[in-house]
Design an enzyme around this catalytic site. Structure first.
Site, mmCIF file in Angstrom:
data_model
loop_
_atom_site.group_PDB
_atom_site.id
_atom_site.type_symbol
_atom_site.label_atom_id
_atom_site.label_comp_id
_atom_site.label_asym_id
_atom_site.label_seq_id
_atom_site.Cartn_x
_atom_site.Cartn_y
_atom_site.Cartn_z
ATOM 1 N N CYS A 1 88.969 -38.782 -18.343
ATOM 2 C CA CYS A 1 88.074 -39.276 -17.070
ATOM 3 C C CYS A 1 87.141 -40.287 -17.560
ATOM 4 O O CYS A 1 87.877 -40.650 -18.685
ATOM 5 C CB CYS A 1 87.285 -37.415 -17.164
ATOM 6 S SG CYS A 1 86.240 -37.187 -16.053
ATOM 7 N N ILE B 1 88.388 -45.054 -17.341
ATOM 8 C CA ILE B 1 87.758 -44.280 -16.011
ATOM 9 C C ILE B 1 86.812 -44.576 -15.040
ATOM 10 O O ILE B 1 86.222 -44.516 -13.865
ATOM 11 C CB ILE B 1 88.243 -42.658 -15.952
ATOM 12 C CG1 ILE B 1 89.505 -42.644 -16.609
ATOM 13 C CG2 ILE B 1 87.776 -41.941 -14.591
ATOM 14 C CD1 ILE B 1 90.352 -42.929 -15.537
ATOM 15 N N HIS C 1 87.451 -34.310 -22.792
ATOM 16 C CA HIS C 1 86.794 -33.632 -23.111
ATOM 17 C C HIS C 1 86.040 -32.410 -24.276
ATOM 18 O O HIS C 1 85.775 -32.092 -24.381
ATOM 19 C CB HIS C 1 86.840 -32.289 -22.444
ATOM 20 C CG HIS C 1 86.983 -32.165 -20.774
ATOM 21 N ND1 HIS C 1 88.296 -33.417 -20.200
ATOM 22 C CD2 HIS C 1 86.309 -33.310 -19.520
ATOM 23 C CE1 HIS C 1 88.048 -33.921 -19.236
ATOM 24 N NE2 HIS C 1 87.135 -33.050 -18.593
ATOM 25 N N TRP D 1 79.000 -31.972 -3.326
ATOM 26 C CA TRP D 1 78.028 -31.497 -4.507
ATOM 27 C C TRP D 1 76.916 -32.106 -3.945
ATOM 28 O O TRP D 1 76.052 -32.271 -4.790
ATOM 29 C CB TRP D 1 78.643 -32.660 -6.017
ATOM 30 C CG TRP D 1 79.499 -32.110 -6.090
ATOM 31 C CD1 TRP D 1 80.672 -31.475 -6.532
ATOM 32 C CD2 TRP D 1 80.308 -33.571 -7.794
ATOM 33 N NE1 TRP D 1 81.353 -31.597 -7.540
ATOM 34 C CE2 TRP D 1 81.744 -32.472 -8.318
ATOM 35 C CE3 TRP D 1 80.323 -34.026 -8.043
ATOM 36 C CZ2 TRP D 1 82.319 -32.893 -8.815
ATOM 37 C CZ3 TRP D 1 81.142 -34.941 -8.921
ATOM 38 C CH2 TRP D 1 82.417 -34.209 -9.674
ATOM 39 N N ARG E 1 73.151 -24.392 -17.896
ATOM 40 C CA ARG E 1 73.249 -26.000 -16.860
ATOM 41 C C ARG E 1 72.793 -25.482 -15.699
ATOM 42 O O ARG E 1 73.398 -25.041 -15.089
ATOM 43 C CB ARG E 1 74.457 -26.323 -17.067
ATOM 44 C CG ARG E 1 75.494 -27.793 -16.849
ATOM 45 C CD ARG E 1 76.506 -28.484 -17.049
ATOM 46 N NE ARG E 1 76.399 -29.517 -15.966
ATOM 47 C CZ ARG E 1 76.028 -30.907 -15.237
ATOM 48 N NH1 ARG E 1 75.641 -31.265 -16.460
ATOM 49 N NH2 ARG E 1 76.269 -31.683 -14.535
ATOM 50 N N CYS F 1 89.743 -35.550 -11.331
ATOM 51 C CA CYS F 1 89.630 -34.908 -12.233
ATOM 52 C C CYS F 1 90.030 -32.827 -12.585
ATOM 53 O O CYS F 1 89.744 -32.333 -13.259
ATOM 54 C CB CYS F 1 88.162 -33.784 -12.868
ATOM 55 S SG CYS F 1 87.012 -35.627 -12.875
HETATM 56 N N1 GLN Z 1 83.885 -42.842 -13.023
HETATM 57 C C1 GLN Z 1 83.312 -41.806 -13.527
HETATM 58 C C2 GLN Z 1 83.089 -41.745 -14.693
HETATM 59 O O1 GLN Z 1 83.558 -42.596 -15.372
HETATM 60 C C3 GLN Z 1 84.563 -40.043 -12.859
HETATM 61 C C4 GLN Z 1 83.163 -39.261 -12.999
HETATM 62 C C5 GLN Z 1 84.409 -38.449 -12.265
HETATM 63 O O2 GLN Z 1 84.988 -38.386 -12.160
HETATM 64 N N2 GLN Z 1 83.612 -37.069 -12.445
HETATM 65 O O3 GLN Z 1 81.628 -41.475 -15.445
HETATM 66 ZN ZN ZN Z 2 87.646 -37.208 -13.854
#
Ligand code: GLN
Ligand code: ZN
Length: 767
Positions: free
Chosen positions: A734, A439, A702, A569, A523, A651
């Site tokens: 991710c 990703i 995760h 964000w 956080r 995500c």
């Molecule tokens: N390209 C981003 C990564 O790999 C995508 C992060 C995300 O989806 N929050 O960190």
């Molecule tokens: Zn992601």
């Protein structure tokens, strides 16, 4: 006269004291007593700040060691069985175990699930309730905090999450079970809390029912009536305020207005339609209206003239002795104090208002509602600052506005049908079946972070840092080639955060040093502030992407953050629509896409992990949002020529209700989170004929667990039941930046092996 009123205050401490105290406690460095002492100081400071600002009605029990929903779980003794809790009160260890999971002697439990608090970037812990759930008062927190405030001479107003919203925010493992059916079991606990707070002398008690800004059924509204009918009978001399925020209350207005309570709170900033409701139905003459008229979700200086106009409109329905003026929601969602920002341009600081400044704004408005003359100087200064912002050349750039106005459907269109693009891309890229990719990010090791910090502190030069990044990229490209991954990435080592990196490289963005906002627990995030027209002075990512591409014959993906995610964000300017700001960002990203393509990058990924979370709370408003969000994504990407493959990443996998919009993005390939909810996804694609290619995440990044190749093969095979084999990609769900190399290496090797096995099966089948 109108009273100045506040719904909640930031609780992380002006210097992030909460983080230091809780993390110190978790690591055993400070005792329970020290923890409680340090957070008591945060509360005291907050109260004194509000009192000194002149707020008439100051909240208590808005503080939390971790999360206010978790506090309510503790209050009602709704601790799930797996925490083995049987004491009278919920102790700190149990509380934090629910927040973060726990592994200690004899105990190995997962945390409660965490999810977004409405459409904010705050996350709450989701209460887990079971059929037959019992409740009992198991925390003295609201009483302790009221006591604490009283001991300082502050007659505070306890804040609680109301019983109906608490249940509506809960979930049960058994999907068929409706937590709202537990209302009659829960209300007695609230009865006890309310009557005890009343006995202690609370004048007002605020019960938050934000769920009623969402579309609600008749049964849910009936639950509200039932619950408050009961609580009203136990309030003693205290008055009950049922508070809503984040949008208008829509069809629930008449139910709320008819509750046997003494006050109702409405948000007139995020929910301007609340004013229409007042105009249509009036406001009951026996109640107080807590009117949210200063934006509690954003950081802009309040336009006093506008608010006074609004409070005049509201005043037609409520006499001033029955009016509270307050921020639109808890100030939890904004940073503490703009005056901490020594490095920000003072011209910008003048246009900003964080929590402390918002208190002053509310007080001024309450005074102005009674005696305008008494604050005429403040109003005058405000009008001048508002005017300077309106006319500033730092904010307004005609070339950006002209370009946005000119960009339309045509620019947002790839110009050639997906099937034809696919042809061109397959020809250009020559990828195998089930292509493997990642990703974007790879582990941000301590070394990567150390180098970034040293650059920031001036301990190493830009040249030295660049050399470090290029070495990391070299190693990563070689590694991906060696592992046999088909589409490579450069690893994103140069980025600390996917929005910050781009914001820092575009005009119109500002960054704070102390502007922390709680995201969850310890956080905290510092969202960028979009204050002006957005433009990209020069290429932002071309250098590292082309460098990585120069090291290999395999395609390297260019990695960009999408306009909708950058918008969602950030703190977004409030002097034009979000759609227009998003379009400006989209055009900047579009330039980057074009530059990457011109520099020889054949695959470009534009991440939109935050697209879904921008959905408005009322279903009726969603389509309009999706229309412009999709349009912006397309504007950013449609400049790519047909043979350039456009990817996107999200995500989450709850696609069912927005699948049409996802398809309308017209991305050639989409990668999504999937490993936890395969089944839902399959259902969606059974129903919807999705044409483009898709990488349903085959493993959950995760978790530190390394999945086997069998598992990952199984995941992709399941997807091939409903999607065409030729549509499927093989990727994690991710970015890998939070993982360690020890986990990433074996997992990716297994993933590549799984793709190979699947390809072999295909070949065998076709013989
Ligand atoms: N390209 C981003 C990564 O790999 C995508 C992060 C995300 O989806 N929050 O960190
Ligand atoms: Zn992601």
């Amino acid at each position: 006269m109108a009273r100045s009123h506040n719904l909640g205050y930031p609780r992380i401490g002006k210097r992030r004291e909460l983080k230091r105290a809780t993390e110190g406690y978790w690591s055993g460095k400070i005792s329970t007593e020290d923890l409680l002492g340090q957070v008591a100081t945060i509360r005291e400071t907050n109260w004194k700040t509000q009192r000194d600002a002149g707020i008439d009605l100051i909240p208590c029990n808005d503080f939390s060691l971790y999360d206010q929903v978790l506090d309510t779980v503790a209050l009602a003794g709704a601790v799930p069985d797996r925490y083995h809790w049987s004491e009278d009160a919920v102790d700190l260890d149990t509380y934090f175990a629910m927040a973060r999971g726990a592994q200690r002697e004899g105990l190995d439990v997962t945390a409660l699930e965490m999810t977004k608090w409405f459409d904010t970037n705050y996350h709450y812990l989701v209460p887990e309730l079971v059929p037959g759930q019992t409740f009992r008062l198991a925390s003295t927190k609201p009483f302790d905090e009221l006591d604490h405030a009283s001991s300082l001479g502050i007659h505070a107003k306890p804040v609680l999450i109301g019983p109906v919203s608490f249940l509506l925010l809960s979930k049960s493992r058994d999907e068929r079970f409706d937590p709202l059916s537990l209302l009659d079991a829960l209300v007695p606990v609230y009865r006890e809390v309310v009557s005890r707070l009343a006995e202690m002398g609370a004048e007002w008690i605020q019960l938050d029912e934000p769920c009623f800004v969402q579309d609600r059924s008749g049964d849910e509204r009936a639950a509200l009536t039932r619950a408050y009918g009961d609580l009203a009978a136990h309030r003693g001399a205290a008055k009950l305020l049922v508070q809503t925020y984040f949008d208008s209350v829509g069809d629930s207005y008449r139910t709320l207005a008819a509750l046997p309570v003494q006050g109702v709170g409405l948000d007139f900033v995020r929910g301007p339609r609340n004013l229409d409701l007042l105009n249509s139905f009036g406001f009951p003459s026996d109640k107080v209206l807590a009117a949210g008229i200063v934006d509690g979700r954003n950081v802009w200086l309040n336009d006093m003239e506008r608010s006074l106009g609004l409070s005049e409109q509201i005043g037609k329905h409520v006499s001033s002795d029955r009016l509270f003026l307050n921020p639109s929601c808890s100030l939890l969602h904004v940073p503490y104090d703009v005056h901490l920002e020594q490095d920000l341009d003072p011209r910008l600081v003048e246009w900003l208002a964080f929590a402390e400044q918002k208190l002053a704004e509310v007080v001024t408005l309450a005074q102005a509602a009674t005696d305008r003359e008494s604050v005429s100087g403040v109003l005058q200064a405000n009008a001048e600052a508002v005017q300077r912002r309106r006319q500033s050349e730092r904010v307004h750039r005609s070339e950006v506005k002209d370009r946005v106005a000119a960009a339309g459907e045509q620019e947002a269109n790839r110009g050639i049908e997906y099937v034809e693009r696919r042809e061109a891309q397959h020809h250009a890229l020559e990828l195998p079946l089930f292509p493997t990719t990642t990703i974007g990010s790879f582990p941000q090791t301590p070394e990567v972070r150390r180098n970034r910090n040293r650059l920031q502190k001036g301990e190493i030069t830009q040249g030295e840092h660049d050399r470090f990044i290029s070495e990391e990229i070299q190693k990563l490209v070689a590694l991906q080639e060696e592992m046999g991954i088909d589409v490579l990435v450069h690893g994103e080592f140069e980025r600390s955060d996917m929005v910050e990196y781009f914001g820092e490289r575009m005009d119109g963005f500002a960054f704070t040093r102390h502007g922390w906002v709680q995201s969850y627990g310890t956080r905290y995030i510092r969202p960028p502030i979009i204050f002006g027209d957005v433009a990209r002075p020069q290429a932002m990512t071309v250098r590292w992407s082309t460098y990585a591409q120069s090291l290999t014959d395999k395609p390297v993906k260019g990695m960009l953050t999408g306009p909708v995610t950058i918008l969602n964000w950030s703190f977004v300017r409030d002097d034009q629509t979000r759609a227009v700001t998003c379009k400006q960002i989209a055009l900047a990203i579009r330039d980057e896409v074009r530059d990457l393509e011109n520099a020889g990058i054949r695959i470009i990924q534009v991440d939109e992990p935050a697209l879904r979370e921008g959905l408005p709370l009322h279903h009726g408003d969603r389509q309009e949002y999706l229309n412009w969000a999709v349009m912006c994504f397309r504007l950013a990407t449609a400049v790519a020529s047909p043979a350039t493959q456009v990817h996107t990443h999200m995500c989450y996998s709850e696609f069912d209700d927005i699948i049409e919009a996802i398809a309308a993005l017209d991305a050639d390939v989409i990668s999504i989170e999937n490993s936890r909810s395969n089944l839902e996804l399959l259902d969606t694609f059974r129903r919807f004929d999705y044409k483009q290619e898709i990488g349903p995440g085959v493993y959950d990044i995760h978790s530190p667990r390394v999945p086997t190749s069998d598992e990952m093969r199984g995941n992709l095979s399941a997807a091939s039941d409903v999607l065409d084999r030729g549509q499927l990609w093989m990727n994690p769900d991710c970015g890998l930046k939070t993982r360690r190399w020890e986990e990433v290496l074996p997992a990716l090797r297994n993933m590549v092996a799984a793709a190979r096995e699947l390809r072999e099966t295909e070949v065998a089948l076709s013989r």
